[in-house]
Write an enzyme that holds these catalytic residues in place. Structure first.
Site, mmCIF file in Angstrom:
data_model
loop_
_atom_site.group_PDB
_atom_site.id
_atom_site.type_symbol
_atom_site.label_atom_id
_atom_site.label_comp_id
_atom_site.label_asym_id
_atom_site.label_seq_id
_atom_site.Cartn_x
_atom_site.Cartn_y
_atom_site.Cartn_z
ATOM 1 N N SER A 10 16.725 48.847 -86.833
ATOM 2 C CA SER A 10 15.974 47.865 -86.053
ATOM 3 C C SER A 10 14.738 48.526 -85.455
ATOM 4 C CB SER A 10 16.848 47.297 -84.940
ATOM 5 O OG SER A 10 16.086 46.457 -84.104
ATOM 6 N N HIS A 35 14.664 46.023 -90.072
ATOM 7 C CA HIS A 35 14.950 44.824 -89.279
ATOM 8 C C HIS A 35 13.821 44.621 -88.277
ATOM 9 C CE1 HIS A 35 17.730 41.742 -87.891
ATOM 10 N NE2 HIS A 35 17.425 42.076 -86.645
ATOM 11 N N ASP A 37 12.461 42.216 -85.386
ATOM 12 C CA ASP A 37 12.859 41.188 -84.425
ATOM 13 C C ASP A 37 11.650 40.447 -83.866
ATOM 14 O OD1 ASP A 37 15.767 41.351 -84.164
ATOM 15 O OD2 ASP A 37 15.425 43.380 -83.427
ATOM 16 N N MET A 39 10.700 37.497 -81.148
ATOM 17 C CA MET A 39 11.214 36.732 -80.004
ATOM 18 C C MET A 39 10.061 35.979 -79.349
ATOM 19 S SD MET A 39 13.686 39.635 -78.313
ATOM 20 C CE MET A 39 14.521 40.844 -79.361
ATOM 21 N N HIS A 68 13.955 38.705 -88.273
ATOM 22 C CA HIS A 68 14.980 38.028 -87.466
ATOM 23 C C HIS A 68 14.269 37.152 -86.444
ATOM 24 C CE1 HIS A 68 18.615 38.518 -84.501
ATOM 25 N NE2 HIS A 68 18.442 37.277 -84.905
ATOM 26 N N MET A 70 14.132 34.980 -83.562
ATOM 27 C CA MET A 70 14.723 34.469 -82.331
ATOM 28 C C MET A 70 13.688 33.555 -81.673
ATOM 29 S SD MET A 70 16.781 37.902 -81.167
ATOM 30 C CE MET A 70 15.835 39.017 -82.210
ATOM 31 N N MET A 139 25.820 38.165 -84.502
ATOM 32 C CA MET A 139 25.343 38.910 -83.347
ATOM 33 C C MET A 139 26.539 39.428 -82.555
ATOM 34 S SD MET A 139 22.039 38.941 -83.498
ATOM 35 C CE MET A 139 21.770 39.669 -81.878
ATOM 36 N N GLY A 144 18.142 39.056 -77.701
ATOM 37 C CA GLY A 144 17.026 39.077 -76.779
ATOM 38 C C GLY A 144 16.591 40.459 -76.343
ATOM 39 N N GLY A 146 17.352 44.919 -76.898
ATOM 40 C CA GLY A 146 18.051 46.005 -77.561
ATOM 41 C C GLY A 146 18.858 46.828 -76.578
ATOM 42 N N ASP A 177 24.606 42.726 -86.091
ATOM 43 C CA ASP A 177 23.536 43.266 -85.261
ATOM 44 C C ASP A 177 23.979 43.295 -83.797
ATOM 45 O OD1 ASP A 177 21.135 44.031 -84.114
ATOM 46 O OD2 ASP A 177 20.085 42.155 -84.554
ATOM 47 N N GLY A 178 23.914 44.492 -83.195
ATOM 48 C CA GLY A 178 24.190 44.596 -81.764
ATOM 49 C C GLY A 178 25.162 45.703 -81.430
ATOM 50 N N GLY A 179 24.671 46.778 -80.865
ATOM 51 C CA GLY A 179 25.552 47.874 -80.477
ATOM 52 C C GLY A 179 26.156 48.635 -81.630
#
Length: 221
Positions: A10, A35, A37, A39, A68, A70, A139, A144, A146, A177-179
């Site tokens: 990302s 990736h 992002d 937003m 991605h 958002m 997700m 929203g 990182g 995606d996430g952590g």
């Protein structure tokens, strides 16, 4: 032989002062895609990058770029992001009034059509449109920002999507995606994910990006 697990760093975690160099380094380190992002400050409270930045980075890499979105009603921007160099267009089901039409717009623009699910959104919302979806993104944090902590309660959703696709006889790529870091990647892969999106888990890996990418990719049992 196990399927190849794709790693998608990302760019939110990259060095924005030297973004081209960061992209070249992560490609050299073995990333499968990037990736990106986007937003809008409406669908999520943060604001990030957009079309001019995508145009600027496209010449720095041959890797596919997953955009991605958002963003509310993301399909209105599909052609513009395709023209800027996007390869995969991942939209949030919660942001689309007409998901089927939005998926069609992504395809017409020449991109792979993907759909993302926020943590509170069940996998079942994709049942009717599953044949039109090439990639589902689960997700495992709230979208929203990182650097959030992984939500292990999302693991059953990954498996449910895999089961839905298998039952329908539909080939579905499942991204998460996430952590995502070395200590969380294994259970995500075991749950059925095929693409792992990781920001700090790659860019900030203490032994370097190449070792970090391989460690995440091979974390499954």
């Amino acid at each position: 032989m196990a399927n190849h697990i794709k790693i998608s760093p990302s760019l939110l975690a990259a060095d924005f002062a030297h973004l081209g160099d960061s992209i070249a380094a992560v490609e050299e380190a073995g990333a499968d895609e990037l990736h990106f992002d986007v937003m809008d400050g409406n669908f999520v409270s943060n604001i990030t990058v957009g079309i001019p930045v995508l145009e600027a980075i496209r010449p720095f890499t041959k890797l596919p770029i997953d955009v991605h979105m958002m963003v509310l009603e993301p399909a209105r921007y599909a052609q513009a992001f395709a023209d800027a160099g996007g390869d995969i267009f991942t939209m949030h089901v919660e942001a689309c009034d007409d998901l089927e039409a939005s998926l069609g717009d992504a395809r017409v623009a020449g991109m792979t059509a993907g759909v993302s699910l926020k943590p509170d959104t069940p996998a079942s919302v994709l049942q009717s449109t599953l044949p039109l979806i090439e990639r589902a993104l689960v997700m495992t944090v709230e979208p929203g920002f990182g650097g959030q902590s992984f939500m292990p309660e999302m693991l059953p959703k990954i498996t449910e999507l895999q089961d839905m696709a298998r039952t329908a006889g539909h080939e579905l790529e499942i991204a998460v995606d996430g952590g995502i870091k070395v200590d969380t990647a294994g259970e995500v892969i075991d749950a059925g994910a095929t693409t792992l999106i990781s920001g700090t888990g790659v860019f900030n890996f203490p032994d370097g990006m190449k070792i970090g990418i391989e460690a995440i990719r091979t974390a499954g049992s």
